[in-house]
Design a protein around this motif. Structure first.
Motif, short mmCIF file in Angstrom:
data_model
loop_
_atom_site.label_atom_id
_atom_site.label_comp_id
_atom_site.label_asym_id
_atom_site.label_seq_id
_atom_site.Cartn_x
_atom_site.Cartn_y
_atom_site.Cartn_z
N ALA A 199 -31.05 -5.53 -45.92
CA ALA A 199 -31.92 -5.63 -46.92
C ALA A 199 -33.23 -5.73 -46.47
N LEU A 200 -34.30 -5.11 -47.31
CA LEU A 200 -35.57 -5.13 -46.70
C LEU A 200 -36.29 -6.09 -47.89
N PRO A 201 -37.56 -6.98 -47.44
CA PRO A 201 -38.43 -7.49 -48.27
C PRO A 201 -39.10 -6.63 -49.09
N PRO A 202 -39.35 -6.94 -50.50
CA PRO A 202 -40.16 -6.14 -51.30
C PRO A 202 -41.66 -5.87 -51.01
N VAL A 203 -42.04 -4.71 -51.66
CA VAL A 203 -43.48 -4.43 -51.67
C VAL A 203 -43.76 -4.52 -53.01
N VAL A 204 -44.84 -5.22 -53.24
CA VAL A 204 -45.37 -5.49 -54.71
C VAL A 204 -46.41 -3.98 -55.05
N ALA A 205 -45.91 -3.53 -55.87
CA ALA A 205 -46.59 -2.18 -56.43
C ALA A 205 -46.28 -1.79 -58.04
N VAL A 206 -46.84 -1.00 -58.39
CA VAL A 206 -46.66 -0.43 -59.69
C VAL A 206 -45.53 0.40 -59.72
N PRO A 207 -44.33 0.15 -60.46
CA PRO A 207 -43.36 0.82 -60.41
C PRO A 207 -43.58 2.35 -60.42
N GLY A 208 -42.74 3.15 -59.65
CA GLY A 208 -43.06 4.69 -59.53
C GLY A 208 -44.23 5.18 -58.65
N GLU A 209 -45.16 4.22 -58.49
CA GLU A 209 -46.33 4.94 -57.66
C GLU A 209 -45.94 5.30 -56.27
N VAL B 239 -52.58 5.25 -53.76
CA VAL B 239 -51.56 4.43 -54.06
C VAL B 239 -51.51 3.14 -52.85
N VAL B 240 -51.34 3.86 -51.66
CA VAL B 240 -51.31 3.00 -50.54
C VAL B 240 -52.29 1.83 -50.46
N ASP B 241 -53.63 2.46 -50.80
CA ASP B 241 -54.83 1.52 -50.79
C ASP B 241 -54.45 0.34 -51.71
N ARG B 242 -54.17 0.78 -53.11
CA ARG B 242 -53.84 -0.22 -54.16
C ARG B 242 -53.13 -1.36 -53.61
N VAL B 243 -51.91 -1.00 -52.90
CA VAL B 243 -50.97 -1.75 -52.58
C VAL B 243 -51.54 -2.81 -51.34
N GLY B 244 -52.33 -2.33 -50.65
CA GLY B 244 -52.87 -3.08 -49.52
C GLY B 244 -52.41 -2.53 -48.12
N GLY B 245 -52.11 -1.31 -48.14
CA GLY B 245 -51.56 -0.96 -46.93
C GLY B 245 -52.49 0.22 -46.27
N THR B 246 -51.80 1.14 -45.35
CA THR B 246 -52.76 1.89 -44.78
C THR B 246 -51.71 3.24 -44.44
N ILE B 247 -52.29 4.40 -44.54
CA ILE B 247 -51.66 5.68 -44.55
C ILE B 247 -52.52 6.39 -43.45
#
Length: 171
Positions: free
Chosen positions: A49-59, A139-147
């Motif tokens: 199991a993986l920890p969740p990522v907080v994001a808007v569903p579907g994005e 989308v990745v920026d909104r989640v606080g990530g990087t691409i």
């Protein structure tokens, strides 16, 4: 298609997302499409199991779909075409890494810095809007990530997405 099928609105709040579920749903969606094009899909998904990522569903679905469809388009007419997706998240890490790769022709060095810009496309008129990778980055920026992208001529392209995880619960 995804945007019209989803009940989200601009006010839909972010919530914990099961990454395995979002990736598996997109892989199920594109499976027959890739098969018709004789593209091999290589999956490296963790059993645990993986920890969740907080994001808007579907994005995040949009990110995986855009990257896989772009890889599909790059592989048209290539010998032994492959698309891969790999998820890693070391125990107690604060970031999850998702890699989407292909063994296509690669992205020319001179345009790598342009690919995330809105309306930039290498596709013929009428075949692409130039918004897919721009949306991925948003989308990745909104989640606080990087691409990030790495590409080698005639060896393929790899997109690496790093997303923050929440350890308050494992999905």
């Amino acid at each position: 298609l995804l945007a019209s099928a989803r009940p989200n609105t601009s006010t839909t709040p972010p919530q914990p997302i099961n990454m395995m579920q979002t990736v598996e749903e997109i892989l199920t969606l594109v499976h027959s499409y890739l098969n018709r094009s004789s593209i091999t899909l290589v999956r490296k998904l963790p059993d645990e199991a993986l920890p969740p990522v907080v994001a808007v569903p579907g994005e995040l679905d949009d990110v995986w779909l855009n990257l896989i469809l772009n890889a599909h388009d790059a592989l048209t007419g290539r010998p032994e075409p492959k698309i891969g997706i790999e998820i890693t998240c070391p125990p107690e890490a604060d970031m999850m890494e998702v890699k989407v790769w292909d063994n296509g022709p690669g992205i020319p060095t001179e345009i790598v810095t342009e690919i995330f810009k809105p309306f930039f496309t290498t596709k013929p008129a009428g075949e692409g809007t130039g918004l897919g990778l721009h949306i991925c980055r948003q989308v990745v920026d909104r989640v606080g990530g990087t691409i990030n992208v790495e590409s080698q001529p005639e060896q393929g392209t790899t997109f690496t997405i790093r997303l923050p995880v929440t350890r308050s619960g494992v999905l």
